[in-house]
Scaffold this active site. Structure first.
Site, PDB file in Angstrom:
ATOM      1  N   CYS A  15       0.840  -1.197   0.000  1.00 48.44           N
ATOM      2  CA  CYS A  15       0.000   0.000   0.000  1.00 48.44           C
ATOM      3  C   CYS A  15       0.873   1.244   0.000  1.00 48.44           C
ATOM      4  O   CYS A  15       2.099   1.168   0.075  1.00 48.44           O
ATOM      5  CB  CYS A  15      -0.945   0.027   1.199  1.00 48.44           C
ATOM      6  SG  CYS A  15      -0.095   0.299   2.775  1.00 48.44           S
ATOM      7  N   CYS A  18       3.488   1.711   2.714  1.00 51.95           N
ATOM      8  CA  CYS A  18       4.772   1.020   2.518  1.00 51.95           C
ATOM      9  C   CYS A  18       5.751   1.920   1.773  1.00 51.95           C
ATOM     10  O   CYS A  18       6.929   2.018   2.133  1.00 51.95           O
ATOM     11  CB  CYS A  18       4.570  -0.265   1.717  1.00 51.95           C
ATOM     12  SG  CYS A  18       3.471  -1.463   2.470  1.00 51.95           S
ATOM     13  N   ASP A 420       7.413  27.709 -32.853  1.00 58.64           N
ATOM     14  CA  ASP A 420       8.536  28.227 -33.627  1.00 58.64           C
ATOM     15  C   ASP A 420       8.232  27.888 -35.100  1.00 58.64           C
ATOM     16  O   ASP A 420       7.621  26.857 -35.378  1.00 58.64           O
ATOM     17  CB  ASP A 420       9.824  27.545 -33.173  1.00 58.64           C
ATOM     18  CG  ASP A 420      11.009  27.928 -34.032  1.00 58.64           C
ATOM     19  OD1 ASP A 420      11.245  29.128 -34.206  1.00 58.64           O
ATOM     20  OD2 ASP A 420      11.686  27.013 -34.549  1.00 58.64           O
ATOM     21  N   ASP A 623      11.930  22.972 -32.226  1.00 62.37           N
ATOM     22  CA  ASP A 623      12.593  21.826 -32.852  1.00 62.37           C
ATOM     23  C   ASP A 623      13.884  21.442 -32.149  1.00 62.37           C
ATOM     24  O   ASP A 623      14.831  20.998 -32.774  1.00 62.37           O
ATOM     25  CB  ASP A 623      12.846  22.072 -34.345  1.00 62.37           C
ATOM     26  CG  ASP A 623      13.727  23.298 -34.574  1.00 62.37           C
ATOM     27  OD1 ASP A 623      13.789  24.153 -33.687  1.00 62.37           O
ATOM     28  OD2 ASP A 623      14.355  23.386 -35.644  1.00 62.37           O
TER      29      ASP A 623
END
Length: 726
Positions: A15, A18, A420, A623
């Site tokens: 769970c 833990c 761009d 890019d």
């Protein structure tokens, strides 16, 4: 001090508590700077000082905390089989425990008795005690073991609740047998059965949530055919070094990243990029490991091995994203950290309350047990990481890499997408559009192109390459030039080897600086009919004889993508270093109204900041590395076509192929994933807020509570899996 980051696979976590316990133990260790433990994928990402600690020291911390560390060997195949193995074990345990528990369920309705008494107790009850003991202590051993390990360290988790609930119900029933009170052996057994069933569905669903990651891991090639001294031999992939030459035949996977040095073929790269159409590969073209060679024999010079390959970078990027923790998860972590102790307190209050009100010890015990088993910290722990796992998985299938969980949160309220121009909305590869002739000098198009191409052949500038490619297409014979001089930012000057005439190819500045008559050139520059493209003037013997219009080709999908974004209610902006006239011409073709031209690369980030200052939440699409400042400045940065530079990109999202449609998909996946996270957290909180009071009030039996608890976490995972279908 040497910083190092490692990923550790942990088993035994049941769970969110833990994960928090392990995270806390790691962070309390001297020499660890950062620790993030993900309950969904059972991994810890730890940054530490390797001068002070080793990886084995980190493992020791986790083991001493009551959990196990999985070994690294065969990790590509291991993780898939490990998760499948967990689910199969839970399935076997569920079936076996259910078969043993069936007689206990029948007893609830039939109340069978043999009349055979042992120590005054009917044989049937002794059988029930034995059967429930097998289920509780054998099939429930995993829960009791972890609960005990946590108790030794004064910690709690979900196992604490399950273990206490079943043991209280079982030992109360043992006492009740000898005291003639109602027994609840079937309750203790069925709680274990239902929780194991829930674990099976949870593990099965979590396996599905990382299926793309598993497929990526399975893509790697184990052996390669290496070409040495004119001979070919098969070797293990680990023995291949950079610079080695590989032979890849049709139908074989390309083992590693490299460059084609002989042959040509179509290569299917869909496993990496999501693009179904094969890509033509010829001499000098890059190829990537794990892609499929379809129809030709290739000789490839290896350029990357091991972790340097694109496949390894993708796996690493996806793994890091799935292991990262979203900001929204912090609230769930805080609740999970105090959840189990709070439930234990409510358990005690429920027992005492019912004992005082009803004076019925049995009723008080059963209602208190219902509180223990209905509480579910698992759902809280799974709410965020499962959605992130599915979101990153879906992206990876489509060639979209989410570098961290923050990407999903950043996309939740975006209002503007800034593109761009060059290399993003356009292909970034200039192309010859047309040739215009100075009407008074007597040259034709072929002569102008021949002179221009003869000059361009001496330059590697993208504009020169476009001229050369066009001349080659037209099969133009070039002239030899001498005394070539390239004027940076202006053009090229040279002399004909035969006629000794001066020739030039360049912009208006080049003409002016060389004293050429520029009236016609000025008219060309101011002609509104010529909107797009760069003008390259051609001069011969101090006369301007023509101009070449070279334009960057717009991507086929650009207009459609802009339309989709506008339909989503987002503002779209184009930003370019080109002059405003050229920028507007491209923008008009694409349906973009907001255009910024003449913007220097270093100023693009300032423009993004200006939009943000006006209240916009900005996505910047660029890019790659050249746009790094803008990608970092934006609320969400998307880097285009970064297959060979995935690890270097500045954006939160990297698109492996240069396809603008993936920008829309990336935004939609981000928004859908974050919406799913919010849904998961809402239902996880709502479940516990509603279920625990109902159990306290006595409206839920422990068996119904166990079923509800088991399926609450399954429902969270199932809701996350819906991202695949959206």
């Amino acid at each position: 001090m040497t910083r190092k980051t490692v990923t550790i696979k942990i088993s035994g976590m049941t769970c969110a508590s833990c994960a928090i316990n392990n995270e806390k133990a790691l962070l309390e260790t001297t020499g660890i700077f950062r620790a993030n433990v993900n309950f969904a994928n059972k991994k810890a990402t730890v940054e530490f000082d390797s001068d002070i600690l080793s990886e084995s020291d980190l493992h020791k911390v986790i083991v001493e905390n009551g959990y196990k560390v999985e070994e690294k060997e065969e990790v590509h195949n291991y993780e898939h089989h490990h998760e499948t193995g967990d689910a199969e074990k839970s399935k076997r345990d569920f079936i076996s425990a259910l078969v043993i528990s069936i007689p206990l369920l029948l007893e609830m309705f039939l109340k069978l008795r043999t009349g055979i008494l042992i120590f005054g107790i009917d044989l049937v009850m002794w059988l029930h005690l034995l059967l429930s003991a097998v289920v509780v202590f054998h099939f429930g051993a995993r829960f009791h073991h972890m609960a005990f390990l946590q108790a030794k360290k004064f910690q709690t988790n979900m196992d604490t609740l399950i273990s206490m609930g079943t043991l209280v119900a079982f030992f109360y029933s043992v006492w009740a047998v000898f005291n003639g009170k109602p027994v609840y052996f079937e309750t203790s057994a069925i709680i274990i059965v239902l929780i194991i069933l829930g674990k099976y569905f949870e593990e099965k669903s979590l396996g599905r949530a990382s299926e793309a990651m598993q497929k990526l891991m399975e893509l790697s090639v184990k052996k390669a055919h290496i070409f040495v001294d004119g001979k070919e031999k098969e070797v293990e992939i680990e023995r291949v070094a950079k610079g080695d030459v590989l032979v890849v035949r049709p139908g074989e996977k390309i083992p590693l990243d490299g460059v084609v040095i002989e042959g040509s073929s179509s290569v299917n790269e869909s496993m990496l990029t999501g693009e179904s159409l094969p890509v033509e590969k010829n001499i000098g073209i890059k190829v990537f490991g794990a892609t499929l060679n379809e129809d030709g024999v290739l000789k490839i010079k290896v350029t990357e091995i091991g972790e340097g390959t694109v496949l390894s970078q993708i796996i690493k990027t996806v793994a890091e994203a799935q292991g990262s923790k979203a900001e929204i998860q912090k609230l769930a972590d805080k609740v999970s950290g105090i959840f189990v102790p709070l439930v234990l307190a409510i358990f005690v209050l429920t027992f005492l309350g019912w004992l005082l009100i009803s004076q019925n010890f049995s009723l008080a015990i059963i209602n208190a047990v219902a509180v223990l088993v209905i509480a579910c910290p698992c759902a809280l722990g799974l709410a965020t990481p499962t959605a992130i796992m599915v979101g990153t998985d879906k992206g990876a299938k489509r060639g979209i890499l989410f570098k961290n969980s923050e990407s999903f949160e950043r996309a939740k309220d975006i209002s503007m997408v800034v593109f761009d121009k060059t290399g993003t909305l356009t292909k970034g590869t200039p192309k010859m559009e047309r040739i215009l002739i100075e009407p008074t000098v007597g040259f034709d198009e072929e002569n102008v192109l021949k002179i221009a191409a003869s000059i361009a052949a001496n330059s590697k500038h993208p504009l020169s390459s476009a001229v050369s490619a066009f001349a080659k297409e037209k099969k133009i014979d070039l002239q030899k030039l001498k005394k070539i001089k390239e004027e940076k930012g202006k053009g090229i000057v040279g002399y004909c080897s035969t006629h000794q005439k001066k020739v030039m190819l360049g912009n208006f500045k080049l003409l002016k600086e060389n004293g050429l008559a520029t009236k016609w050139a000025e008219e060309i520059l101011s002609d509104d009919r010529i909107q797009e493209g760069t003008r390259l003037f051609v001069a011969y013997d101090d006369l301007v004889i023509g101009v070449l219009i070279v334009a960057d080709e717009v991507r086929i999908e650009s207009k459609e993508v802009v339309s989709k974004l506008l339909a989503m209610g987002l503002k779209v902006v184009m930003i370019s270093g080109d002059n405003i006239k050229t920028a507007k011409a491209v923008a008009n073709r694409l349906g973009i109204e907001n255009v910024l031209g003449d913007v220097l690369p270093k100023s693009k980030a300032d423009e993004v900041a200006r939009f943000q200052a006006n209240g916009e939440k900005v996505v910047f699409v660029g890019d790659g590395i050249n746009d790094a400042p803008s990608l970092i400045q934006a609320d969400l940065g998307i880097a285009m076509g970064g297959a060979s530079d995935i690890a270097k990109e500045a954006g939160q999202i990297v698109l492996i192929q240069s396809n603008l449609n993936l920008v829309v998909e990336a935004i939609l996946i981000s928004k859908t994933t974050f919406k799913t996270i919010k849904q998961n957290l809402f239902w996880a909180f709502a479940y516990n807020v509603i279920a625990i009071p109902l159990a306290m009030a006595g409206f839920l039996s422990p068996m119904i509570a166990a079923a509800a608890m088991s399926f609450s976490s399954v429902s969270v995972v199932t809701n996350s899996l819906r991202i695949y279908r959206k």
